[in-house]
Design a protein around this motif. Structure first.
Motif, short mmCIF file in Angstrom:
data_model
loop_
_atom_site.label_atom_id
_atom_site.label_comp_id
_atom_site.label_asym_id
_atom_site.label_seq_id
_atom_site.Cartn_x
_atom_site.Cartn_y
_atom_site.Cartn_z
N UNK A 39 7.34 -12.45 -2.72
CA UNK A 39 6.56 -11.31 -3.24
C UNK A 39 5.14 -11.71 -3.60
N UNK A 40 4.96 -12.92 -4.13
CA UNK A 40 3.63 -13.36 -4.55
C UNK A 40 2.65 -13.37 -3.38
N UNK A 41 3.11 -13.90 -2.24
CA UNK A 41 2.26 -13.94 -1.04
C UNK A 41 1.99 -12.53 -0.50
N UNK A 42 3.02 -11.72 -0.53
CA UNK A 42 2.92 -10.34 -0.06
C UNK A 42 1.88 -9.58 -0.89
N UNK A 43 1.96 -9.74 -2.20
CA UNK A 43 1.01 -9.07 -3.11
C UNK A 43 -0.41 -9.56 -2.83
N UNK A 44 -0.57 -10.88 -2.72
CA UNK A 44 -1.91 -11.44 -2.48
C UNK A 44 -2.53 -10.86 -1.21
N UNK A 45 -1.75 -10.85 -0.13
CA UNK A 45 -2.34 -10.43 1.15
C UNK A 45 -2.57 -8.93 1.25
N UNK A 46 -1.61 -8.14 0.82
CA UNK A 46 -1.76 -6.68 0.96
C UNK A 46 -2.78 -6.14 -0.04
#
Length: 316
Positions: A122-129
């Motif tokens: 989720x952390x990576x998903x949040x950062x990118x989106x």
């Protein structure tokens, strides 16, 4: 609560295109045939000449790397990416293979891997989106479809749930259904307004918000929502306030602990080196007391360090 939504409404302005501030630019007097020959020799060398591979690929632009790959395939009768996969390993491999993609292809691949297998990152998903502009997300969606023969929205909705999923989907779809005139407020309104993603005249907006509320917008968000949704809203606000400081903070956090978060460092450096890494460097030095270059020098080592320093593009 209505104060928060009045504030969020002020965030809706026309998207402003920022000028690029890359640290990696096309090299002058470029010779793709010569570069391809040098890389072929470096890969064939007993023990692999990683330094030569790094020296060439981290100092060429994305379009120049594509030309090198074309020339390499003509010479060696094999795909350069496959050859690099066989020659390199670990964090260096991940970084160099990332450079062989366009920025949008790299982002699409990172999004895919954050949703792959058991559990979602989720952390990576949040950062990118949450940190990409509307234009960037549109390009990522197009490339994602070409690369994986699937819609990004489908994968996001399959791997997330609840209001967190609604927000990510709204951002990916760039929806705007203003609920500002409705009576009462709820998370759906937040999602609706935030997903417009346009860049505001923030200083004036913040001043106006402070006149309305005893809390700043971040405190208001923390009071209203929790978990991944809270992190997403806070990331959006941080990126609207100062996107380059957001990336600098992520880099600082990733290199603060004893075990460096290589994946985070690689993703930010690779994805921003041809976009705005120079501005990220400036914010890093201003806010953390030392340069990004010195921090990389202190917390990483070997060939991976050499590649990061080249992409960083110099000390401040």
């Amino acid at each position: 609560n209505i104060i928060i939504f009045q504030y969020l409404y002020f965030l809706i302005y026309v998207q402003e295109r920022e000028p690029k501030c890359p640290t990696v630019v096309p090299v002058y007097d470029f010779n793709p045939e010569e570069d391809a020959a040098k890389i072929e020799t470096a890969i064939k060398t007993k023990g692999i000449d990683e330094q030569k591979i790094i020296e060439i690929l981290t100092k060429r632009s994305c379009s120049q790397r594509a030309e090198i790959a074309f020339e390499y395939e003509k010479r060696a009768k094999k795909d350069l990416v496959s050859a690099l996969k066989g020659a390199l390993s670990g964090s260096l491999e991940h970084l160099i293979l990332g450079l062989m993609k366009s920025t949008a292809q790299y982002d699409a691949s990172e999004l895919k891997s954050s949703m792959k297998g058991l559990g979602t990152d989720e952390e990576s998903l949040i950062e990118m989106v949450c940190s990409r502009s509307k234009e960037e997300l549109m390009e990522i969606k197009k490339v994602y479809r070409e690369m994986f023969k699937k819609e990004l929205e489908k994968d996001v909705s399959g791997d997330t749930s609840g209001d967190f999923a609604k927000l990510l989907l709204a951002l990916v779809q760039s929806l705007y259904e203003a609920g500002v005139n409705r009576k009462g407020t709820d998370v759906t309104t937040w999602i609706s307004i935030f997903s417009e993603r346009s860049v505001p005249h923030l200083q004036k907006v913040f001043e106006r918000y402070k006149r309305y509320s005893p809390y700043d917008i971040k405190e208001s968000i923390r009071k209203e929502v929790k978990g991944d949704l809270e992190k997403s809203f806070l990331t959006l606000v941080e990126c609207m306030e100062n996107k380059h400081l957001y990336f600098a903070s992520r880099l600082n956090d990733a290199m603060k602990s004893k075990s460096v978060k290589d994946k985070v460092v690689t993703r930010i450096i690779v994805s921003r080196c041809e976009v705005d890494l120079m501005k990220v460097r400036t914010e890093f030095k201003r806010n953390f007391g030392k340069s990004l270059y010195q921090t990389i020098l202190e917390h990483t080592k070997g060939d991976y360090q050499r590649a990061l320093l080249n992409l960083c593009g110099g000390d401040d």
